[in-house]
Structures are given as C-alpha cells and as structure tokens.
Scaffold this motif. Structure first.
Motif, short mmCIF file in Angstrom:
data_model
loop_
_atom_site.label_atom_id
_atom_site.label_comp_id
_atom_site.label_asym_id
_atom_site.label_seq_id
_atom_site.Cartn_x
_atom_site.Cartn_y
_atom_site.Cartn_z
N PHE A 51 -8.90 -28.85 -46.44
CA PHE A 51 -7.47 -28.54 -46.42
C PHE A 51 -7.16 -27.62 -45.23
O PHE A 51 -6.20 -27.84 -44.49
CB PHE A 51 -7.08 -27.87 -47.75
CG PHE A 51 -5.68 -27.30 -47.76
CD1 PHE A 51 -4.58 -28.13 -47.83
CD2 PHE A 51 -5.49 -25.93 -47.67
CE1 PHE A 51 -3.29 -27.60 -47.83
CE2 PHE A 51 -4.22 -25.39 -47.67
CZ PHE A 51 -3.12 -26.22 -47.74
N GLY A 52 -8.01 -26.61 -45.02
CA GLY A 52 -7.81 -25.67 -43.91
C GLY A 52 -7.87 -26.39 -42.56
O GLY A 52 -7.03 -26.15 -41.68
N THR A 53 -8.83 -27.28 -42.43
CA THR A 53 -8.97 -28.05 -41.17
C THR A 53 -7.70 -28.86 -40.91
O THR A 53 -7.19 -28.90 -39.79
CB THR A 53 -10.18 -29.01 -41.26
OG1 THR A 53 -11.31 -28.26 -41.65
CG2 THR A 53 -10.45 -29.71 -39.95
N GLN A 54 -7.21 -29.51 -41.97
CA GLN A 54 -6.02 -30.33 -41.81
C GLN A 54 -4.77 -29.49 -41.52
O GLN A 54 -3.90 -29.91 -40.76
CB GLN A 54 -5.79 -31.19 -43.07
CG GLN A 54 -6.80 -32.31 -43.23
CD GLN A 54 -6.85 -33.23 -42.03
OE1 GLN A 54 -5.82 -33.58 -41.45
NE2 GLN A 54 -8.05 -33.61 -41.62
N LEU A 55 -4.73 -28.30 -42.13
CA LEU A 55 -3.59 -27.41 -41.87
C LEU A 55 -3.54 -27.05 -40.38
O LEU A 55 -2.47 -27.03 -39.77
CB LEU A 55 -3.73 -26.15 -42.74
CG LEU A 55 -2.46 -25.40 -43.10
CD1 LEU A 55 -1.44 -26.29 -43.77
CD2 LEU A 55 -2.78 -24.21 -44.01
N PRO A 153 -6.36 -33.54 -49.06
CA PRO A 153 -6.20 -32.44 -48.08
C PRO A 153 -5.16 -32.74 -47.01
O PRO A 153 -4.40 -31.85 -46.61
CB PRO A 153 -7.60 -32.30 -47.45
CG PRO A 153 -8.52 -32.86 -48.46
CD PRO A 153 -7.78 -33.97 -49.13
N ARG A 154 -5.11 -33.98 -46.55
CA ARG A 154 -4.13 -34.35 -45.52
C ARG A 154 -2.70 -34.24 -46.05
O ARG A 154 -1.82 -33.69 -45.40
CB ARG A 154 -4.40 -35.77 -45.01
CG ARG A 154 -5.52 -35.85 -44.01
CD ARG A 154 -5.90 -37.30 -43.71
NE ARG A 154 -6.82 -37.38 -42.59
CZ ARG A 154 -8.11 -37.09 -42.65
NH1 ARG A 154 -8.65 -36.71 -43.80
NH2 ARG A 154 -8.89 -37.19 -41.57
N MET A 155 -2.49 -34.80 -47.25
CA MET A 155 -1.13 -34.80 -47.80
C MET A 155 -0.69 -33.38 -48.16
O MET A 155 0.45 -32.98 -47.89
CB MET A 155 -1.04 -35.73 -49.01
CG MET A 155 -1.11 -37.20 -48.60
SD MET A 155 -0.91 -38.36 -49.96
CE MET A 155 0.77 -38.05 -50.44
N ALA A 156 -1.60 -32.60 -48.75
CA ALA A 156 -1.24 -31.23 -49.14
C ALA A 156 -0.95 -30.40 -47.88
O ALA A 156 0.05 -29.65 -47.84
CB ALA A 156 -2.39 -30.61 -49.94
N SER A 158 0.07 -31.42 -45.05
CA SER A 158 1.31 -31.90 -44.46
C SER A 158 2.53 -31.30 -45.17
O SER A 158 3.50 -30.85 -44.52
CB SER A 158 1.33 -33.44 -44.56
OG SER A 158 2.33 -33.98 -43.81
N VAL A 159 2.47 -31.24 -46.51
CA VAL A 159 3.59 -30.69 -47.29
C VAL A 159 3.73 -29.17 -47.03
O VAL A 159 4.85 -28.66 -46.98
CB VAL A 159 3.38 -30.96 -48.81
CG1 VAL A 159 4.40 -30.22 -49.65
CG2 VAL A 159 3.46 -32.45 -49.09
N ILE A 160 2.61 -28.48 -46.86
CA ILE A 160 2.66 -27.02 -46.64
C ILE A 160 3.06 -26.70 -45.20
O ILE A 160 3.83 -25.77 -44.93
CB ILE A 160 1.27 -26.38 -46.94
CG1 ILE A 160 0.81 -26.68 -48.36
CG2 ILE A 160 1.27 -24.88 -46.64
CD1 ILE A 160 1.57 -25.98 -49.45
N ALA A 161 2.53 -27.48 -44.25
CA ALA A 161 2.72 -27.15 -42.83
C ALA A 161 4.15 -27.39 -42.36
O ALA A 161 4.69 -26.60 -41.57
CB ALA A 161 1.75 -27.96 -41.97
N ASP B 100 -18.29 -40.17 -38.07
CA ASP B 100 -18.31 -39.76 -36.67
C ASP B 100 -17.73 -38.37 -36.42
O ASP B 100 -17.87 -37.84 -35.33
CB ASP B 100 -17.68 -40.80 -35.73
CG ASP B 100 -16.67 -41.68 -36.40
OD1 ASP B 100 -16.78 -42.88 -36.22
OD2 ASP B 100 -15.78 -41.15 -37.11
N SER B 101 -17.11 -37.78 -37.44
CA SER B 101 -16.56 -36.44 -37.24
C SER B 101 -17.60 -35.36 -37.54
O SER B 101 -17.31 -34.18 -37.42
CB SER B 101 -15.34 -36.24 -38.15
OG SER B 101 -15.73 -36.41 -39.50
#
Lengths: 265, 256
Positions: A51-55, A153-156, A158-161, B100-101
């Motif tokens: 989640f942190g990485t995606q944020l 993690p991507r969707m969460a 996205s909603v937070i960012a 790959d990541s």
C-alpha cells in the motif's frame, strides 16, 4: 419479401441486443470486481508495504504533473475571468471565481484526468503484462491472493491519494491565479487574498474531497479491472491500457456531473 | 492435515471436461499419478495440456468431472481448502513467470514469504541454498529477472518452485525456448531434483527427448482425451498410430 421481413427485423433486434447484453454483462463484472475489492480491503491478510509503495507511486510521483496542471489552469482561469468579466464591469470577481472554479470543479476534474492518464494506464499495463506472462497464475500457485496483493493496495492508495492531491492542486491553482492577478493584472495582493478567503467555504472543500475520492476509486477500479482481464499478448496489453484510460475518463466526467447535480440540487 | 490412505493416487483426474465457449478443450480426461511417480503428458499445441495442469491447480474450474489430490476433491473446493491443497504444489511455468519487479532472491523465496518482507537475511540464505541446487551462484541474488538469460530465468523459476519443498511439482514445457544443450541441462536438473527431493512430478511437453528423460511414464493427450499411456520405454513402440506419428514428428498420419 414476406419471409425475409421477420428475419431482418430479428437481425435488427439482435444488432441492438447483443451489444446491450454485452454492456450489462460488463457492468455486472465491474460491480462484482468492485465489491470483491471492497470486501478484501477490510479482511486480512493486509499488505501495508505494498500500500505504501502504491501511495508513493500514485500520489508522490504524480505531484509534478498535477502541480504544473494546477498552476497553469489557475493562471489561465484568472486571465479568462478578468478578460470576460471586464466586458460587463465584473473584473473584480477574479479571486472569487478562481477559488470557486478551482476548488469545486477544475481542481478535482483535472487532477482526476491527469492521474487517470498516468496511473490507470500504468496499472492496466503492469497487471496486463503480469496476466499474459502468467505472473498472476504464479502468485496463486505460491498461495498469494493476487487480488489482495496487487489490486487492493492499488485501489486503496488511489482512493487515499487523490483527495490529498486535489487539496494540493487547489492550493497551487489558487496561487497561480493570485500570481497572475498580482503581477500581470495589477490586483492588490491583500485584497485578493481577503476575497479568496471570504469566498472559500468548507462545503466547497468537502465537495472537492468527495469528488477526488470517487475519482480515485474509478481510476483504481478501471486500471485494475482492465489490467487483470487482459488476454492476447502485447496487443491485449495495449488494448487494456487504452480501455482503462478511456473508461476512467468517461466515468470521471460522468460522476463529476452526477455529484455536482446531487450536491447542488 | 488429512491422513492419506495407502494406495491413494497422488493426483487423479476422472472424466474431466473443460470447454471455452463451443470449444471443448478437455473432453473426459482420465489420468492417475502415483506418489513419487514422474509422468509426462505429451501432445500437440492447443491440445489442452496447460488447461489440464490449471484444472489440477484450481486456476481453472472444470465444467464436469473430478480432480483429486491425495484423495481430496479440488473441483468446487473453498478458497481456504484450495490454498491448503496448493501448499503441496510447486510449478515451473513455461516462460518462468518470474516477478520482474523483484530481485532474484525475493522471487526464489516468494512461496515462503507470500511477498512479505520477513527476515531478509534469512531469506537471502534460503534463496542462496536453492539457487545452488539449480547450479546458480549467489552473484545473481540481487539481479532482476530481465538481467538474466533465458536459461538462467528457467533455473531461477525452478529454484522458486522447489524452495517451499512441495510434494508435487508441475513442469510446463520446461525446455521450450532453450538451445539443445541448455535444454538437456534443465532435463538433468529436473531429473536429479525429482529424485533427490522424492517428489511427484507432472510434466507437459512436446519435446520427446525431455519426456523420455524426465518421466517414468508418458501419457498422450489428443482431442481432449488421454489416448495412450505407458512406460517411457514404450514411447517409440506404443502400437498407437497417433503416438507413433507424434513422436516421430511425421506430417502424414491420423493427426491432421
């Protein structure tokens, strides 16, 4: 002729019916996907590091493009209102309309569209490539729920960012309008800021935040849905990416209209 | 953990049917794999070999039929049960399917960590041990998969498949895309790993050299069914015209 008439009518119905059924089926699949994401977002296991990485990926790395968009838009808006307003002696409304236009409408929509272009495409391309190279199947065989590990993690994030980015973009946009009004149009800085403060209301900010959260959900949903359903190699990844961006754009603009109408009825 | 009755096949497929639209890919597949056995499924491209593996792994759900692993039914299993059954499997994907990541060491230990950052120093040592088993050095631990050659990627994928010490390993076209020497090295590696680790192996391939080297028993999939199976020594003497045509790679024959 009498025999071919029913057939032609039937084929006309079929021509309308087939895409309609396909569209409803797609809406159903997207709804199931969104519901699954919501359920898995609140049930363990969680992946806070992902989640942190995606944020960072969605929020932090999008800031330059969002900031530039906001400052250019705020400045252009100030100039347009000044020029348009001077036709009926209303050029003094520049600070009020800049703050109103940026916070309620342009900030959320432009940030939504810019992030959709940058992030929904990246999500779809990455997940799509993982799908066609069997990395998603590999995750499953390694006893990792791809939905929880990659999609939630991507969707969460996205909603937070998005709301945070919209608040930043609104500030930058208002500042852009302020700088142009002061240095080019000759406004008094103190009175410009006083008018801005007077017209900026908490309802406006709430509307921006709600819109941004909805746009964030749409971006995450369209990026992940299209990416995870990719098939057909490199061409399939390209199609998924295009579909993700186009569908996110349309849904952002449609939901913006819907929220605006519902909030201001 | 469920106790397994003696004599229970490790994997058993009974009348498995899988359709995609109007296309019936599997049309009643029957196959039994005993514990410790190494079986190769041969067949042309698009005959449903990969679909068979995916049905066993629960990645695809058959339209009808039964798939059991140690006597436990896979078809219709709840996701928690399926996740437990999957702890028995390791899988080498055709293209490697490395993430790959991530660096090599995180790829190799993914089955143990499920992607979490747990005890990196220990996991690096585990990765090193498994890489050593497949003939790779610790120098590549921090490299990304795209920095490796095709053969090295296959070996890293093999190390990832064996790292959790599964009871069953699936090999999906293990030699595809490799030159004959590298392909033979992979075949030797698979043979020795299967023997050393005492696992049950199921390989799908259309490489006859590979099938004969890796497997004790070979089954041929054609038109959605297993049309022949027997010991690997009988592969070129099967008495089945379809198998004969396939193993000899002839254009003329019953397979069109």
């Amino acid at each position: 002729m009498t025999e071919s008439l029913p057939a032609s009518i039937l084929s006309a119905f079929a021509a309308i019916g087939r895409p309609a059924i396909a569209m409803f089926a797609m809406i159903g699949r997207i709804a199931v996907f969104a519901f699954t994401a919501l359920v898995r977002a609140v049930t363990p296991p969680f992946y806070p590091a992902r989640f942190g990485t995606q944020l960072m990926e969605i929020g932090w790395y999008s800031l330059p493009v969002v900031g530039l968009t906001a400052i250019f838009t705020g400045s252009a808006l100030a100039q347009q209102i000044y020029t348009g307003g001077s036709r009926f002696d209303a050029s003094a409304t520049v600070p009020a309309i800049v703050v109103f236009g940026m916070v309620r409408e342009l900030g959320p929509v432009l940030v939504g569209l810019m992030v959709a272009g940058r992030v929904a495409s990246a999500m779809a391309a990455e997940l799509g490539t993982m799908r066609v190279t069997e990395q998603l199947d590999a995750l499953t065989t390694l006893r990792t729920d791809a939905f929880r590990y990659l999609i939630v993690p991507r969707m969460a994030a996205s909603v937070i960012a998005l709301p945070i980015m919209v608040l930043i973009a609104n500030s930058i946009g208002i500042m852009g309008g302020f700088l142009l009004a002061i240095y080019k149009l000759g406004f008094n800085p103190a009175s410009y800021l006083a008018t801005t403060r007077k017209f900026l209301q908490s309802d406006d900010i709430w509307m921006a935040v709600v819109k941004a959260a909805v746009f964030g959900f749409i971006i995450g949903l369209m990026g992940c849905y299209n990416g995870s359903r990719t098939s057909g190699g490199a061409a399939g990844v390209g199609k998924a990416t295009t579909d993700a961006v186009v569908s996110a754009f349309i849904l952002i603009l449609f939901s913006d209209l819907l929220i605006t109408i519902l909030a201001l009825k | 953990m469920m106790a397994v009755a003696k004599g229970t096949p490790k994997i058993k497929l009974t009348e498995v049917v899988k359709r995609f639209g109007d296309n019936s890919v599997l049309d009643g597949v029957n196959l039994s794999v005993e514990p410790g056995e190494s079986v190769a499924i041969i067949g042309g491209s698009g005959t449903g070999k990969s679909v068979t593996l995916k049905c066993i792994l629960g990645l695809l759900t058959p339209d009808s039929g039964s798939v059991t692993v140690d006597g436990e039914e896979v078809v219709g299993a709840r996701s928690r049960e399926m996740s437990r059954i999957r702890t028995k499997f390791g899988m080498l994907f055709q293209g490697g399917a490395l993430f790959d990541s991530m660096p090599v060491w995180r790829n190799v230990t993914f089955g143990l960590t499920q992607g979490r950052m747990t005890d990196a120093a220990h996991m690096r040592r585990v990765a090193e041990e498994n890489l050593e088993r497949v003939g790779l050095s610790r120098d590549i631990l921090n490299l990304r998969p795209n920095e490796l050659s095709g053969g090295m990627q296959k070996r890293v994928a093999l190390a990832r498949a064996i790292a959790p010490r599964p009871e069953i390993i699936f090999f999906d076209e293990p030699t595809t895309g490799l030159d004959p020497i590298r392909a033979d090295m992979i075949n030797d590696l698979i043979t020795s790993l299967v023997e050393d680790l005492g696992v049950t192996a199921l390989t799908i391939t259309h490489d006859m050299v590979s099938a004969r080297k890796i497997a004790n028993r070979v089954a041929m999939l054609y038109n959605g069914r297993i049309i022949w199976h027997g010991p690997r020594d009988r592969l070129y003497d099967s008495g089945n015209p379809y198998v004969d045509q396939f193993v000899q790679g002839r254009a003329d024959g019953p397979i069109r």
